[in-house]
Write an enzyme that holds these catalytic residues in place. Structure first.
Site, short mmCIF file in Angstrom:
data_model
loop_
_atom_site.label_atom_id
_atom_site.label_comp_id
_atom_site.label_asym_id
_atom_site.label_seq_id
_atom_site.Cartn_x
_atom_site.Cartn_y
_atom_site.Cartn_z
N PHE A 1 -2.04 0.02 5.12
CA PHE A 1 -0.63 0.04 5.49
C PHE A 1 -0.27 -1.13 6.39
O PHE A 1 0.66 -1.06 7.19
CB PHE A 1 -0.28 1.39 6.16
CG PHE A 1 -0.87 2.56 5.44
CD1 PHE A 1 -0.39 2.92 4.19
CD2 PHE A 1 -1.94 3.27 5.96
CE1 PHE A 1 -0.96 3.97 3.48
CE2 PHE A 1 -2.51 4.32 5.26
CZ PHE A 1 -2.02 4.67 4.02
N GLU B 1 6.62 -0.70 -0.24
CA GLU B 1 7.35 -0.50 1.01
C GLU B 1 8.59 0.38 0.85
O GLU B 1 8.94 1.12 1.76
CB GLU B 1 7.81 -1.85 1.58
CG GLU B 1 6.93 -3.05 1.26
CD GLU B 1 5.64 -3.13 2.04
OE1 GLU B 1 5.61 -2.65 3.19
OE2 GLU B 1 4.65 -3.66 1.50
N PRO C 1 4.50 4.58 -14.32
CA PRO C 1 5.34 5.57 -13.63
C PRO C 1 4.55 6.57 -12.80
O PRO C 1 5.07 7.10 -11.82
CB PRO C 1 6.07 6.27 -14.80
CG PRO C 1 6.04 5.29 -15.92
CD PRO C 1 4.75 4.52 -15.76
N GLN D 1 3.32 5.89 -5.13
CA GLN D 1 3.64 4.91 -4.09
C GLN D 1 4.88 5.33 -3.32
O GLN D 1 4.93 5.24 -2.10
CB GLN D 1 3.93 3.55 -4.75
CG GLN D 1 2.73 2.85 -5.28
CD GLN D 1 2.36 1.72 -4.34
OE1 GLN D 1 1.84 1.97 -3.26
NE2 GLN D 1 2.65 0.51 -4.73
#
Lengths: 181, 339, 758
Positions: free
Chosen positions: C254, C719, C646, C652
């Site tokens: 991260f 993000e 997908p 994510q």
């Protein structure tokens, strides 16, 4: 990714390390993933460090070393526990199942492992062995049936990647299939 | 983690002998708190006595006086799901399930849970001063980060809290702790088991160093459905209580016959004020009466900045918990809506 | 069957665009995937770090005698006996370092932050090292420190040197001050977030394998193997041939794995000095002694006309950084970029405090800045009496308002619409405190998210072998993002292979050059590079196929054939084909290899801006009396260009959303400013969500065609899931309770109002 090209782990002989040299070594017997092992451990060695550092069973993860994350969850005599907080010597005589012991000897994955793949119930994979062992323990306990109960009873396994909803889906899937049997 | 020897005694007498002959010895059962603290160099025993093989301490039995005797080595899980506990002491079962996680509850024992040490950040951080960890070094929590600290029964030396959920329920149920030592066995009522920090914050309980916990005895059950364990925390599971309330009421219609209220997360021990409980006797259950009780329980409460909100929160939690108990709608530990 | 438009030849997509299980799934669910601390070597020594206790000052004495006396201890390294390494701080600068002088572990006696490593104990096993570390005695001479940003706001400065790769605040537009003064409707408030530490589940670790002759193989927890390699070669004066970094699996990061962390330095130092293999693993509390998402004081002022058109935007930030580096992230830019407004000013200043340098953490800057801006927009919507979605649509812009550039694509309008529909936004009663069920107040809130769609220069290699197997390789990483899987999908489709016949290799410094995995640019960059390399292989293979004797496709050109089912077939008549094996045979080769580099199009960059967008809709249920907030329903509609997978893409976004919920309700590193130290440095007291905290999360990918953001149409997803989520939750809490909480996290104390910020 059957042939992900990884450098092979260097050879490491279990039971042959420094442990036998120290006077504090205590003989214990553990049945690990079905195999009975006579081991010598020092009093301060946790089950987690024994698995990882002495037996090269790195599938069990160290995420905090203090019982605050659940990554080190294994099944001890069928019950899920944090291996980081268990001194190995106090588990003398126990049966330990780690992530390496869940698949069948022929490589067929445990239904929970299959379901985790199918539901994409992980991302980085680091908490995953603990999640799966915990989920297998949860199924055996039989206290959780609804998604709400699964969420509560899986709250001992932190996933920083945030795969929680997929983890619940995977567990529900296995429960439904087990129930259908 | 420091170096230590380990003993694996086969009897209670042998176990007691191990700690009397080794001054810096510690008992270990589930290990969920001791091993944690040893890795932080907070606990540094030179001898560890493994109790897990002691016979006779891993059972739940009838006391013969209508109560239950929970062996010290019974796991938190085993106690929480025991049919007799669920049926007769649902408050205890609920509090156990509000604490920690299934993994930890499977390992943690009843005896060990009684001896859990505080979660104070400074106690846990050997690089900082702490009177509880190292008497005489000071208490930085008072002017520092004290969100999780005590508002009742504090001293100038220590504002730590006791972190257990189980003990809050045991206090409300007036359980008795059975212990054995070189001088034989004795009973310690829950109210006297844990102590306030005073000028000896290093001492959490009134258990002597050479005593071993044998069992927890619960008196005859009397509260039926009128109980609750309400725990408020910074996430919905796997977190220590900011404030928790164990409440049990004996009701006669709308009227309270007898009340027990214990608070967690607010003091160095489960906090009970018998005078406040008395106030409810014969009163109609209701917000007004509950509020007066909350006022009395929190009399003298003092905040230290970061934890000052706990005074108001505890007040509200007491009222809610008593309402849940009076209505016979105990808080679920799974459904996170607060009833 | 979609055709990707950016390449000369059509790509028939069997795998790209379809949900596929992770190719590394089996390794991960069986525990066989090795992370940095799980590589081993003969004669491996273990290092344990001793952390400093004070925030600022000097080490006056460090007594290692008791530690050295423990049998099994090999060496205790301190600033006094550390081996000679680079003396210039510039040599410690890594690929993503901010301007300044990077921290040099064990460099000298100076202490610059609490928890700084002061010694490394190396021993024969982990437990000996841990025990001996507890015996190292350090005495300090403390100096007065300052860790509280709020106390030094008067010392704020504009960083003299801009951080490479970070867009500074845009130039002011119009006169925001005058326009604000003249605006009939206005809001102005201060917003704060808490310091957050990344806390990936895997603790930072490095295993250095001593290969002999001064050569080492390094397994590091890093988001870019070549960043670690270059750091090591610069700091220790080694050549690239001496150092190979192999990090196939990263247990989350991260952002914490963008820059090499101090355990890398310590492990390499010890291995080189001791000429043996060394592993250093940090403890969880040491995970709080590295970079963090910075706290900052933000002020947002918005002015509008009664018709809800923005007249003025002002967003000012003062953020903390270390005394030795000027960390910068794009925090305020978003407020200017998003909405049409003629008068806008955004400023960003720093103050120095005695902590480690902050670090990029999932969508660095964006969720911080947009928490403030999107909260302010929500406040404005109530003042104007307009629906929050309508307010955003009223001020919708089709260009980058920060610089006037065109956008490569922007389907945010569709995201608002589809997200609102799925959520049932139309049923919302706009009045705060109007929705209730049982004891709980129900709040519905929304916010906008945005993140830059970036592409970075990245190389990849493709090797097709006679057995019909393809290997694609680049020195990028998979930190849980799915890189292995999407590169496999792209490679498989490029050559018409089943995924089982494609292997992706990444996480190795010896592979074609790649930047760190971060900023959501990996799929676009490495994906394009793999596609380019595969295209070169295709062309070669096609030549062989066409040139073989009596080739069934002899007269075809590349655009007339499809690579599918391990064959090259005429699109017009699939019965005419050449198998890959036959083509290779015809060419007389047993392998075709190509390496290509994907480079962002400078012309596109000059003319366009490119962003991903999202619309986040949240339901919270609040027990107002007891302060408990539950996020019970969340819809995130994301417009992010082409979605390669997908299934992993959804994950994510789920992960980003959970990070956003965490930011909104849980995460907070609590500093004791008297000690200059973060105190809740463990996972019991530093709260991130557990399973019980996470309910329904509905992820929608809005259809978005983008031919400019990257050649493969991808914009990136790592993000965007976190951005806007915290703001939407704060807005929902306001809708539920009528209480505006402008300081994250929204904890019980703030909800019950004894520490109200409204």
């Amino acid at each position: 990714m059957a042939d992900l090209d990884l450098p092979l782990r260097q050879g490491f002989a279990p039971d042959a390390g420094i442990s036998q040299a120290l006077p504090d070594d205590i003989p214990i017997t553990l049945t690990i993933n079905g195999e009975r092992r006579e081991l010598h451990v020092r009093p301060w060695t946790t089950l987690l460090d024994l698995l990882r550092e002495d037996l090269s069973l790195y599938g069990t993860k160290k995420g905090c070393d203090h019982g605050q994350c659940g990554s080190c969850t294994v099944l001890i005599d069928g019950q899920r526990m944090n291996s980081c907080l268990a001194l190995a010597v106090t588990k003398d005589g126990c049966e330990v199942t780690t992530i390496e012991g869940l698949a069948a000897p022929d490589g067929t994955l445990h239904p929970m492992q299959e379901a985790f793949i199918e539901h994409d119930a992980f991302q980085c994979g680091y908490c995953t062995p603990g999640q799966i062992c915990s989920a297998v323990g949860l199924l055996k306990e039989g206290h959780a049936r609804t998604p709400e109960e699964i969420r509560e009873m899986m709250s001992g396994n932190i996933c920083r990647c945030g795969a929680y909803t997929n983890i619940v889906d995977a567990i529900e899937d296995v429960m439904a299939k087990e129930g259908a049997k | 983690m420091n170096r230590f020897s380990i003993a694996r005694p086969g009897s209670v007498a042998e176990a007691v002998r191990e700690v009397t002959t080794h001054p810096a010895a510690k008992f270990i059962a589930g290990g969920t708190n001791l091993v944690d603290l040893m890795k932080y160099d907070v606990e540094r025993p030179t001898h560890v006595v493994d109790l897990s093989r002691l016979p006779g301490l891993n059972t739940i039995e009838e006391t013969g006086e209508g109560g239950l005797r929970l062996g010290a080595l019974v796991s938190n899980t085993a106690a929480a799901y025991d049919e007799r506990v669920k049926e007769r002491y649902p408050l205890l079962s609920s509090a156990l399930l509000a604490g920690a996680t299934p993994q930890l509850r499977n390992a943690a024992t009843m005896g060990g849970n009684l001896l859990q040490r505080t979660r104070c950040y400074y106690f846990y951080d050997a690089a900082t001063p702490c009177n509880k960890r190292q008497p005489g070094t000071g208490c930085p929590a008072k002017d520092g980060v004290n969100r999780i600290h005590a508002i009742l029964g504090t001293s100038e030396h220590c504002i730590a809290t006791h972190p257990s959920d189980m003990c809050v329920a045991l206090a409300a149920l007036e359980a008795v702790v059975k212990v054995a030592g070189p001088q034989g066995e004795r009973s310690i009522p829950m109210a006297d088991f844990h102590r306030l920090p005073g000028n000896m914050p290093e001492k959490d309980t009134n258990l002597h160093g050479d005593e071993i916990i044998l069992a927890i005895e619960l008196p005859e059950p009397r509260f039926g459905k009128n109980h609750t364990y309400l725990k408020l925390r910074d996430r919905l599971s796997y977190a220590f209580a900011l404030v928790s309330v164990a409440a049990a009421l004996e009701m006669d219609g709308e009227k309270v016959v007898e009340a027990r209220i214990a608070l967690g997360g607010v003091a160095h021990k489960p906090w009970r004020v018998p005078e406040a409980e008395e106030m409810l006797r014969g009163k109609a259950a209701g917000r007004e009466a509950f509020s007066a009780v909350a006022d009395r329980i929190l009399q003298g409460a003092q905040g230290y900045g970061g934890n000052s909100f706990k005074i108001e929160l505890a007040h509200r939690a007491i009222i809610r918990a008593l309402s849940q108990a009076a209505a016979g709608t105990p808080q679920s530990q799974t459904d996170k809506r607060i009833q | 069957m979609d055709q990707s438009p950016m390449f000369e030849t059509p790509l028939f997509e069997t795998h790209v665009g379809s949900p596929r299980n992770r190719v590394d799934g089996r390794l991960k669910v069986t525990g066989a995937a090795p992370y940095a601390a799980e590589f081993t070597a003969p004669d491996l020594a273990y290092g344990y770090v001793v952390s400093g206790a004070i925030a600022k000052g000097k080490i006056t004495n460090i007594d290692t005698s008791a530690a050295m006396a423990v049998p099994g201890v090999v060496q205790v390294f301190t600033h006094q006996n550390r081996p000679r390494t680079a003396w210039r701080s510039g040599a410690y600068q890594d690929e993503v370092a901010p301007p300044g002088k990077p921290f040099r572990p064990l460099y000298d006696e100076h202490i610059v932050y609490s928890g700084q490593p002061v010694a490394l104990v190396v021993a024969e096993d982990f437990e000996i090292a841990r025990y001996a570390a507890s015996l190292v005695r350090v005495t300090y001479e403390a100096e007065k420190h300052q860790t509280d940003v709020a106390k030094v706001l008067g010392e704020a400065y504009v960083p003299p040197k801009k951080r490479s790769g970070i867009t500074p605040p845009p130039k002011p537009k119009g006169d925001s001050e005058a326009a604000f003064g003249a605006s009939p409707v206005k809001v102005e408030s201060e917003y704060r977030i808490a310091v957050e530490h990344h806390n990936p589940m895997e603790m930072h670790a490095t295993t250095v394998v001593w290969e002999g002759g001064g050569r080492i193989t390094v397994h590091d927890k890093i988001q870019g193997a070549q960043n670690s390699q270059s750091y090591i070669t610069h700091v220790f004066g080694l050549s690239n041939d001496d150092v190979r970094v192999i990090s196939p699996f990263v247990g989350g990061a991260f952002g914490s794995g963008l820059r090499p962390q101090y355990q890398l330095f310590l492990a390499v130092m010890a291995a080189l000095e001791l000429k043996r293999s060394v592993r250093v693993t940090l403890t969880r509390d040491q995970m709080f002694t590295m970079g963090y998402r910075p706290d900052g004081v933000q002020n947002v002022a918005l002015g509008a006309n009664p018709d809800a058109r923005l007249q003025s935007i002002r967003h000012d930030l003062i953020a903390g950084t270390s005394t030795f580096e000027d960390y910068q992230e794009a925090t305020v830019n978003w407020s200017v970029m998003l909405y049409r407004c003629d008068n806008a000013t955004a400023t960003q200043k720093l103050v120095k405090i005695d902590t480690y340098t902050p670090a990029d953490m999932r969508a660095p800057g964006a969720p911080t800045g947009l928490f403030a801006m999107e909260s302010a927009m929500d406040e404005l919507s109530y003042k104007l009496g307009i629906d929050p979605v309508q307010l955003r649509l009223r001020n919708y812009s089709e260009v980058d308002e920060a610089n006037g550039k065109k956008l490569t694509s922007k389907e945010l309008r569709a995201a608002y619409q589809i997200g609102a529909e799925r959520f049932g936004w139309a049923r919302r009663n706009p009045v705060p405190r109007s929705m209730k069920e049982g004891r709980e107040l129900i709040g519905w809130g929304m916010a906008t998210g945005a993140w830059e769609a970036q592409m970075a220069r990245t190389a990849a290699r493709a090797v097709l072998t006679a057995d019909g197997r393809l290997e694609v390789a680049s020195a990028t990483a998979d930190i849980g993002t799915g890189t292995y899987t999407i590169l496999t999908q792209i490679g498989a489709d490029a050559l018409g292979l089943p995924m089982e016949k494609v292997t992706a290799r990444i996480g190795d410094s010896s592979l074609p050059k790649s930047p760190v995995e971060g900023g959501s640019w990996t799929a676009a960059s490495a994906g394009t590079a793999v596609r380019l390399a595969c295209d070169t292989v295709r062309q070669q293979l096609f030549k062989y196929a066409r040139g073989m004797d009596n080739s069934p496709i002899a007269n075809a050109d590349l655009a007339q054939v499809a690579f599918q089912g391990e064959r090259i077939a005429l699109i017009s008549d699939p019965s005419r084909f050449v198998t890959i094996a036959d083509a290779m045979r015809a060419g007389g080769v047993d392998r075709i290899e190509a390496e290509e580099t994907a480079v962002p199009d400078k012309l596109v960059q000059a003319r366009y801006s490119s962003y991903t967008h999202s619309a986040v809709f949240v339901e919270v249920r609040v027990d107002e009396e007891l302060g408990q907030v539950r996020v019970t329903r969340l819809v995130d509609a994301v417009a992010a260009g082409k979605i390669i997978n997908p299934k992993t893409a959804r994950s994510q976004i789920l992960g980003g959303v959970v990070f956003g919920i965490s930011m909104a309700l849980h995460e907070e590193s609590m500093p004791d400013h008297n000690l200059g130290r973060f105190m809740n440095h463990n996972l019991a007291e530093y709260h991130v969500p557990v399973n019980a905290d996470i309910h329904d999360i509905d992820v929608i990918f809005v259809e978005e065609q983008d031919e400019l953001a990257s050649p493969i149409g991808v914009k990136g997803l790592g993000e965007i899931g976190i951005v806007g989520t915290a703001a939407a939750i704060a807005n929902a809490v306001f809708h539920a309770t009528g209480k505006r909480i402008r300081e994250l996290p929204i904890t019980i104390d703030k909800v019950i109002g004894t520490k109200e910020t409204a």
